[in-house]
Design a protein around this motif. Structure first.
Motif, PDB file in Angstrom:
ATOM      1  N   ARG A 258       0.915  -0.561   0.133  1.00  0.00           N
ATOM      2  CA  ARG A 258      -0.031  -0.151   0.138  1.00  0.00           C
ATOM      3  C   ARG A 258       0.634   1.169   0.011  1.00  0.00           C
ATOM      4  NH1 ARG A 258      -3.390   0.341   5.001  1.00  0.00           N
ATOM      5  NH2 ARG A 258      -2.206   2.288   5.296  1.00  0.00           N
ATOM      6  N   GLU A 259       1.893   0.794   0.075  1.00  0.00           N
ATOM      7  CA  GLU A 259       2.792   2.921   0.500  1.00  0.00           C
ATOM      8  C   GLU A 259       4.353   2.132   0.225  1.00  0.00           C
ATOM      9  OE1 GLU A 259       3.871   3.297   4.597  1.00  0.00           O
ATOM     10  OE2 GLU A 259       1.100   3.586   5.157  1.00  0.00           O
ATOM     11  N   SER A 260       4.931   2.933  -0.332  1.00  0.00           N
ATOM     12  CA  SER A 260       5.845   3.440  -1.338  1.00  0.00           C
ATOM     13  C   SER A 260       7.461   3.395  -0.495  1.00  0.00           C
ATOM     14  CB  SER A 260       5.884   4.516  -1.958  1.00  0.00           C
ATOM     15  OG  SER A 260       6.475   5.781  -1.381  1.00  0.00           O
ATOM     16  N   GLY A 261       8.064   2.727  -0.661  1.00  0.00           N
ATOM     17  CA  GLY A 261       9.915   2.631   0.031  1.00  0.00           C
ATOM     18  C   GLY A 261       9.756   0.916  -0.775  1.00  0.00           C
ATOM     19  N   ALA A 262      11.356   0.940   0.194  1.00  0.00           N
ATOM     20  CA  ALA A 262      11.469   0.004   0.528  1.00  0.00           C
ATOM     21  C   ALA A 262      11.111  -1.327   1.174  1.00  0.00           C
ATOM     22  CB  ALA A 262      13.449  -0.205   1.586  1.00  0.00           C
ATOM     23  N   ALA A 263      11.259  -3.003   0.285  1.00  0.00           N
ATOM     24  CA  ALA A 263      10.427  -3.484   0.937  1.00  0.00           C
ATOM     25  C   ALA A 263      11.240  -4.933   0.714  1.00  0.00           C
ATOM     26  CB  ALA A 263       8.894  -3.553   0.166  1.00  0.00           C
ATOM     27  N   LYS A 264      10.919  -6.329   1.637  1.00  0.00           N
ATOM     28  CA  LYS A 264      10.907  -7.427   1.407  1.00  0.00           C
ATOM     29  C   LYS A 264      11.036  -8.027   2.008  1.00  0.00           C
ATOM     30  CE  LYS A 264      14.270  -6.861   5.888  1.00  0.00           C
ATOM     31  NZ  LYS A 264      15.192  -6.761   5.868  1.00  0.00           N
ATOM     32  N   GLU A 441      -5.306   2.037  -8.817  1.00  0.00           N
ATOM     33  CA  GLU A 441      -5.538  -0.417  -9.447  1.00  0.00           C
ATOM     34  C   GLU A 441      -4.423  -0.091 -10.369  1.00  0.00           C
ATOM     35  OE1 GLU A 441      -8.501  -3.139 -10.204  1.00  0.00           O
ATOM     36  OE2 GLU A 441      -8.324  -2.465 -11.874  1.00  0.00           O
ATOM     37  N   PRO A 442      -2.984   0.033 -10.124  1.00  0.00           N
ATOM     38  CA  PRO A 442      -2.369  -0.072 -11.289  1.00  0.00           C
ATOM     39  C   PRO A 442      -2.233  -1.275 -12.283  1.00  0.00           C
ATOM     40  CG  PRO A 442      -1.176  -1.320  -9.469  1.00  0.00           C
ATOM     41  CD  PRO A 442      -2.564  -1.235  -8.678  1.00  0.00           C
ATOM     42  N   PRO A 443      -1.236  -1.080 -13.200  1.00  0.00           N
ATOM     43  CA  PRO A 443      -1.492  -2.160 -14.724  1.00  0.00           C
ATOM     44  C   PRO A 443      -1.902  -3.808 -14.300  1.00  0.00           C
ATOM     45  CG  PRO A 443      -0.636  -0.884 -15.532  1.00  0.00           C
ATOM     46  CD  PRO A 443      -0.593  -0.515 -13.949  1.00  0.00           C
ATOM     47  N   ALA A 444      -2.033  -4.717 -14.703  1.00  0.00           N
ATOM     48  CA  ALA A 444      -2.080  -6.308 -13.790  1.00  0.00           C
ATOM     49  C   ALA A 444      -0.165  -6.356 -14.369  1.00  0.00           C
ATOM     50  CB  ALA A 444      -2.840  -7.161 -13.745  1.00  0.00           C
ATOM     51  N   ARG A 445       0.736  -7.303 -13.691  1.00  0.00           N
ATOM     52  CA  ARG A 445       1.670  -7.877 -14.365  1.00  0.00           C
ATOM     53  C   ARG A 445       2.115  -9.129 -13.925  1.00  0.00           C
ATOM     54  NH1 ARG A 445       6.417  -5.177 -15.650  1.00  0.00           N
ATOM     55  NH2 ARG A 445       5.632  -2.917 -14.614  1.00  0.00           N
ATOM     56  N   ASP A 446       2.617 -10.454 -14.825  1.00  0.00           N
ATOM     57  CA  ASP A 446       3.059 -11.377 -14.891  1.00  0.00           C
ATOM     58  C   ASP A 446       1.897 -12.217 -14.677  1.00  0.00           C
ATOM     59  OD1 ASP A 446       5.447 -10.448 -15.573  1.00  0.00           O
ATOM     60  OD2 ASP A 446       5.251 -10.945 -13.298  1.00  0.00           O
ATOM     61  N   GLY A 447       0.130 -11.633 -14.986  1.00  0.00           N
ATOM     62  CA  GLY A 447      -0.612 -12.327 -14.462  1.00  0.00           C
ATOM     63  C   GLY A 447      -1.193 -12.935 -12.635  1.00  0.00           C
ATOM     64  N   LEU A 448      -0.752 -11.809 -12.177  1.00  0.00           N
ATOM     65  CA  LEU A 448      -1.073 -11.555 -10.961  1.00  0.00           C
ATOM     66  C   LEU A 448      -2.121 -11.311 -10.815  1.00  0.00           C
ATOM     67  CD1 LEU A 448       2.449 -11.676  -9.553  1.00  0.00           C
ATOM     68  CD2 LEU A 448       1.202 -14.284  -9.712  1.00  0.00           C
ATOM     69  N   ALA A 449      -2.674 -10.758  -9.410  1.00  0.00           N
ATOM     70  CA  ALA A 449      -3.296  -9.913  -8.725  1.00  0.00           C
ATOM     71  C   ALA A 449      -2.863  -8.161  -8.784  1.00  0.00           C
ATOM     72  CB  ALA A 449      -4.456 -10.639  -7.993  1.00  0.00           C
ATOM     73  N   VAL A 450      -4.228  -6.973  -9.381  1.00  0.00           N
ATOM     74  CA  VAL A 450      -4.374  -5.969  -8.550  1.00  0.00           C
ATOM     75  C   VAL A 450      -5.409  -6.168  -7.648  1.00  0.00           C
ATOM     76  CG1 VAL A 450      -2.293  -5.145 -11.284  1.00  0.00           C
ATOM     77  CG2 VAL A 450      -5.000  -5.116 -10.774  1.00  0.00           C
ATOM     78  N   ARG A 451      -5.028  -4.796  -7.020  1.00  0.00           N
ATOM     79  CA  ARG A 451      -6.062  -4.094  -5.925  1.00  0.00           C
ATOM     80  C   ARG A 451      -5.743  -2.813  -6.229  1.00  0.00           C
ATOM     81  NH1 ARG A 451      -8.130  -8.429  -7.174  1.00  0.00           N
ATOM     82  NH2 ARG A 451      -8.212  -9.978  -5.717  1.00  0.00           N
ATOM     83  N   TRP A 452      -6.947  -2.247  -5.515  1.00  0.00           N
ATOM     84  CA  TRP A 452      -7.011  -1.498  -5.314  1.00  0.00           C
ATOM     85  C   TRP A 452      -6.679  -0.040  -4.349  1.00  0.00           C
ATOM     86  CZ3 TRP A 452      -9.466   2.283  -9.232  1.00  0.00           C
ATOM     87  CH2 TRP A 452      -9.892   2.052 -10.201  1.00  0.00           C
ATOM     88  N   VAL A 453      -5.531   0.924  -4.130  1.00  0.00           N
ATOM     89  CA  VAL A 453      -5.188   1.207  -2.782  1.00  0.00           C
ATOM     90  C   VAL A 453      -5.392   2.635  -2.961  1.00  0.00           C
ATOM     91  CG1 VAL A 453      -3.331  -0.643  -2.555  1.00  0.00           C
ATOM     92  CG2 VAL A 453      -3.187   1.013  -4.555  1.00  0.00           C
ATOM     93  N   PRO A 454      -5.632   2.720  -1.559  1.00  0.00           N
ATOM     94  CA  PRO A 454      -5.500   4.379  -0.924  1.00  0.00           C
ATOM     95  C   PRO A 454      -4.663   5.504  -1.137  1.00  0.00           C
ATOM     96  CG  PRO A 454      -5.801   3.702   1.043  1.00  0.00           C
ATOM     97  CD  PRO A 454      -5.509   2.752  -0.440  1.00  0.00           C
ATOM     98  N   LEU A 455      -4.781   6.120  -2.264  1.00  0.00           N
ATOM     99  CA  LEU A 455      -3.216   7.117  -2.587  1.00  0.00           C
ATOM    100  C   LEU A 455      -3.880   8.638  -1.232  1.00  0.00           C
ATOM    101  CD1 LEU A 455      -3.461   7.517  -5.846  1.00  0.00           C
ATOM    102  CD2 LEU A 455      -2.084   6.399  -4.784  1.00  0.00           C
ATOM    103  N   GLN A 456      -4.995   8.947  -1.188  1.00  0.00           N
ATOM    104  CA  GLN A 456      -4.215   9.833  -0.588  1.00  0.00           C
ATOM    105  C   GLN A 456      -6.258  10.369   0.108  1.00  0.00           C
ATOM    106  OE1 GLN A 456      -2.777  13.757  -2.000  1.00  0.00           O
ATOM    107  NE2 GLN A 456      -1.410  13.198  -3.342  1.00  0.00           N
ATOM    108  N   VAL A 457      -6.116  10.610   0.970  1.00  0.00           N
ATOM    109  CA  VAL A 457      -7.567  11.056   1.637  1.00  0.00           C
ATOM    110  C   VAL A 457      -7.939  12.454   2.297  1.00  0.00           C
ATOM    111  CG1 VAL A 457      -6.695  10.532   3.816  1.00  0.00           C
ATOM    112  CG2 VAL A 457      -9.436   9.836   3.426  1.00  0.00           C
TER     113      VAL A 457
END
Length: 508
Positions: A258-264, A441-457
């Motif tokens: 849901r958020e930007s930045g480093a993940a692992k 909602e981003p484009p779908a990549r490699d046949g995996l799912a995408v879901r809606w995420v909140p950007l701002q409120v």
């Protein structure tokens, strides 16, 4: 960052076969030969010289310390070597003759202990941490044979060595990401990395030898991961979020961020079989949000007015925002406009992703009807405002969305109460609040799912009171209207109630 699909090639050095012949006397050396992942040498007594003699009396000695060098071959530019590698060795040394001996260099005894033909054979598995771009291992197998009088019952003696070395990287493979190279993004000079857009599902798989007693435990850090987000069709009567469950034990796991930045993704694994060791393997990545983001609003005033030819009490007359994609909503007391752009490198042909508005409302309305105060049945209960996504409906189906490009889109609302008669004689709005989410909602990549995420409120609300003053409607007084940004990357909006005309019921 761990390897995604690179592998280790192997090369060998050393190993010599020395052959002698008794009649006529000769001696000759032959280097071991390599074929794929195997290094081997074999000799027959008496077969030496030019032209080579016939098998017969003589000796054979296979000697030398073999060096196997593994070199990492990346699958894609700037791919880094894996954090662990499992090395497999299979070595066989054998001899046949009147006398002789053999040892495979891995410590396996020659069998049978006594006899004219012996074999030393066995395998070894080892785990190597931080193998790097290249590493070497050594082994010293040997075999020797003497054929003199033929008491062994054979017509010649023979000695041979065969050594196989293979390497299996242990790493976390990431699917559903974009491999971004140094220089692909302006101003970026770091090494290549895995990127995904927020809202894209990423699959992490532990790649390792498949022994039955292997175990795994997954954890995800950074990026605020979740597993799923669902809005009930067709109008959005409910919405629910399923969080990512830490400690999953499958060969793979998936998460959406849901958020930007480093993940692992991190896998703590027990490698069973012949290894019997625990390792911790990480798959590092970066999550990215839309760029060139804009979300703004204009707020009107709480007043009496004639927005649709009839007298209304409500929030009215917000200044225009001059939308470029959609006409301004008519009679709006609040207008809001947004733009969210999927980075070019994350677009998939014509698929650029999309976004829309979702508005939640907590009603707060009261009226004085024939001397009795009444309120709405669902006052103070937060729920979806009218439908999903929020009216006015953007183009596209399903669900409606604006394209995530540089074109801006406009929404708005005009909350109010029509004053159609003198009974009820008083209306009051108190504590009625709304939250407007910009969902992506981003484009779908490699046949995996995408879901809606909140950007701002952002939150807004209005209030005031009007009353029938013998000959006319008076007020509003006091009156209040406000709007404020709450946060970026807010929690997902969730609700179990949809406010619509059918459940706007006045109760005593």
């Amino acid at each position: 960052m761990p390897s995604e699909a690179g592998y280790y090639s192997v090369s060998f050095t050393s190993g010599n076969v020395h052959v002698t012949d008794a009649d006529p006397p000769c001696a000759e050396d032959f280097p071991y030969q390599s074929s794929g992942s195997t290094r081997s040498g074999v000799g027959i007594t008496g077969v030496c010289g030019t032209p080579p003699g016939l098998p017969g009396a003589g000796t054979v000695d296979c000697t030398g310390t073999l060096t196997a060098t593994f070199t990492f071959v990346p699958e894609w530019a700037n791919e880094e070597p894996p954090p662990y590698a499992v090395v497999y060795e299979l070595s066989e040394a054998s001899c046949v003759g009147d006398s002789g001996d053999c040892a495979n260099g891995l410590g396996h005894p020659a069998v049978p202990p006594i006899g004219f033909a012996k074999t030393s054979m066995g395998e070894r598995w080892t785990l190597r941490a931080n193998p790097g771009s290249s590493f070497s291992i050594t082994v010293t197998p040997s075999a020797s044979s003497v054929w003199a009088t033929g008491v062994c019952g054979e017509s010649e003696g023979e000695a041979s060595v065969s050594y196989t070395a293979e390497c299996y990287p242990v790493y976390v493979k990431l699917e559903g990401t974009l491999k971004v190279y140094a220089g692909s993004v302006p101003g970026q000079t770091s090494y290549a990395k895995h990127e995904c857009m927020i809202g894209q599902q990423v699959m992490a798989t532990l790649v390792c030898p498949g022994w039955p007693d292997n175990t795994r435990s997954w954890a995800v850090e950074g990026g605020n991961p979740f597993a799923d987000y669902q809005v009930a069709p067709p109008d959005g009567d409910s919405a629910s979020l399923l969080l990512y469950s830490q400690g999953q034990t499958g060969q793979y796991t998936t998460a959406i961020f849901r958020e930007s930045g480093a993940a692992k993704f991190q896998c703590t694994a027990f490698l069973g079989g012949p290894i019997q060791q625990q390792v911790t393997v990480k798959g590092d990545m970066v999550t990215v949000t839309p760029e060139d983001a804009v979300l703004e609003f204009e707020l009107g005033d709480v007043k009496l007015g004639y927005p649709m030819g009839a007298l209304w009490f409500g929030l009215l007359d917000a200044d225009p925002l001059f939308g470029e994609y959609q006409d301004e909503p008519a009679f709006a007391g609040i207008r809001y406009r947004g733009r969210f752009v999927t980075p070019v490198r994350h677009r998939l042909g014509p698929y650029v992703g999309g976004w829309h508005f979702v508005q939640l409302v907590s009603p707060g309305r009261f009226r004085l009807n024939w001397g009795n105060w009444q309120n709405l049945l669902n006052n103070g209960i937060q729920g979806l405002d009218l439908r999903y996504p929020t009216f006015p409906e953007p183009p596209g189906f399903p669900p409606p969305r604006y394209p995530a490009t540089t074109i801006r889109a406009v929404g708005g609302d005009g909350p109010g109460q029509p004053l159609l008669s003198i009974q009820p004689s008083r209306y009051r709005t108190d504590g009625e609040t709304m939250k407007v989410y910009a969902m992506y909602e981003p484009p779908a990549r490699d046949g995996l799912a995408v879901r809606w995420v909140p950007l701002q409120v952002f939150s807004w609300g209005w209030g005031g009171e009007v009353w029938w003053d013998v000959t006319h409607w008076a007020g509003p007084s006091p009156k209040n209207a406000w709007a404020t940004f709450s946060q970026a990357h807010p929690p997902h909006p969730q609700w179990s109630l949809r406010h619509h005309a059918g459940n706007l019921v006045w109760i005593p």
